[in-house]
Design a protein around this motif. Structure first.
Motif, PDB file in Angstrom:
ATOM      1  N   PHE A 133      -5.740   6.293 -11.405  1.00 28.17           N
ATOM      2  CA  PHE A 133      -5.771   6.940 -10.154  1.00 28.17           C
ATOM      3  C   PHE A 133      -4.772   8.390  -9.739  1.00 28.17           C
ATOM      4  O   PHE A 133      -3.940   8.340 -10.476  1.00 28.17           O
TER       5      PHE A 133
ATOM      6  N   LEU B 185      -6.996   8.049  -2.437  1.00 29.92           N
ATOM      7  CA  LEU B 185      -6.900   8.012  -3.998  1.00 29.92           C
ATOM      8  C   LEU B 185      -8.225   8.330  -4.519  1.00 29.92           C
ATOM      9  O   LEU B 185      -9.307   8.189  -3.685  1.00 29.92           O
TER      10      LEU B 185
ATOM     11  N   THR C 164       0.828  -1.221  -0.122  1.00 25.59           N
ATOM     12  CA  THR C 164      -0.057  -0.155   0.037  1.00 25.59           C
ATOM     13  C   THR C 164       0.926   1.362   0.073  1.00 25.59           C
ATOM     14  O   THR C 164       0.516   2.149  -0.674  1.00 25.59           O
TER      15      THR C 164
ATOM     16  N   CYS D  55      -6.120  -0.447  -4.837  1.00 22.71           N
ATOM     17  CA  CYS D  55      -6.502   1.120  -4.953  1.00 22.71           C
ATOM     18  C   CYS D  55      -8.071   1.307  -4.825  1.00 22.71           C
ATOM     19  O   CYS D  55      -8.252   2.488  -4.470  1.00 22.71           O
TER      20      CYS D  55
ATOM     21  N   VAL E 267       2.377   1.729  -3.413  1.00 24.33           N
ATOM     22  CA  VAL E 267       1.167   2.394  -4.381  1.00 24.33           C
ATOM     23  C   VAL E 267       1.043   3.830  -4.076  1.00 24.33           C
ATOM     24  O   VAL E 267       1.037   4.636  -5.046  1.00 24.33           O
TER      25      VAL E 267
ATOM     26  N   LEU F 187      -3.508   0.974 -13.486  1.00 22.10           N
ATOM     27  CA  LEU F 187      -2.925  -0.272 -12.861  1.00 22.10           C
ATOM     28  C   LEU F 187      -1.991  -0.675 -13.637  1.00 22.10           C
ATOM     29  O   LEU F 187      -1.114  -1.576 -12.955  1.00 22.10           O
TER      30      LEU F 187
ATOM     31  N   LYS G 205     -10.315   7.887  -8.590  1.00 22.69           N
ATOM     32  CA  LYS G 205     -10.341   7.367  -9.877  1.00 22.69           C
ATOM     33  C   LYS G 205     -10.681   8.642 -10.695  1.00 22.69           C
ATOM     34  O   LYS G 205     -11.891   8.952 -10.660  1.00 22.69           O
TER      35      LYS G 205
END
Length: 236
Positions: free
Chosen positions: A60, A52, A9, A43, A12, A25, A54
């Motif tokens: 993202f 985050l 995490t 995500c 990311v 992704l 979208k």
């Protein structure tokens, strides 16, 4: 298992925050070597928490929660408080505007400003603070120049040549001085800490009672106080 998920995490969030555009992704998977289904779960969970947002199909960007966290960190961090006090004190004393920015992980970021006018990008360009930050980043000159152009791709040939000259000068003295019309000064002092680059800029119309060299020395002393304050906070 939980630690492994937390580490993924963190990867990311860090990757998306360090990107200049929405990240898909597939791009995340290629960079992090994490399967797309795992990234999709991470995500989407982060999007529900607004860490985050979208923007498009499987793309993202940082969310509102991260902005809120950043604001809280700036208000509550003892590092930010120490910087704000020292920047404001010298800004009041000198009549100049103060600005502190950083560079880490391929991203530039504003930490603190005591400025009456001017956008961050305008300050970045006019002061040469990006050049100063890159000079203490550990990058070689050509790599640093590519990084500068990634952020400011519209630089003219004159500005590109100025980067080469100033980057060399910063090897000998960690201070960058630019003087504009009517004694408009941009004085920038970079320093590095914990694998990140930082730079303080004071800019505005210079005092008739002080030489620019005197003010440069005072700015260097102010930056020295900031470094000492941060060292005390971290126990160094």
């Amino acid at each position: 298992m939980k630690l492994n998920l937390l580490a993924k995490t963190d990867q990311v969030v860090t990757t998306i925050c360090n990107s200049f555009a929405p990240v898909s992704l597939k791009e995340l998977s290629a960079k992090l070597q994490i399967p797309v289904p795992t990234l999709s779960r991470i995500c989407n969970d982060l999007a529900e928490l607004h860490w985050l947002e979208k923007t498009d199909y499987h793309h993202f960007v940082p969310g509102l929660a991260l902005i809120r966290f950043g604001d809280c960190a700036t208000r509550l961090s003892p590092y930010a408080a120490a910087v704000e006090t020292l920047l404001r004190d010298y800004a009041v004393k000198s009549g100049l505007n103060g600005f502190l920015a950083g560079y880490s992980g391929g991203r530039y970021f504003t930490i603190m400003r005591c400025a009456q006018s001017g956008s961050d990008e305008d300050i970045f360009r006019r002061s040469g603070i990006l050049t100063a930050l890159l000079s203490v980043s550990g990058l070689e000159q050509n790599d640093a120049k590519e990084e500068l152009l990634r952020y400011l791709p519209e630089l003219s040939d004159v500005e590109k040549n100025a980067f080469d000259r100033e980057f060399e000068q910063l090897k000998f003295r960690k201070l960058l001085l630019r003087v504009g019309i009517m004694r408009q000064w941009y004085i920038t002092v970079p320093f590095s800490r914990a694998n990140s680059s930082y730079a303080v800029t004071f800019y505005g119309y210079g005092s008739k009672d002080k030489s620019v060299e005197t003010v440069c020395t005072e700015v260097e002393q102010t930056v020295g106080r900031i470094i000492s304050a941060w060292n005390r906070i971290s126990g160094e």
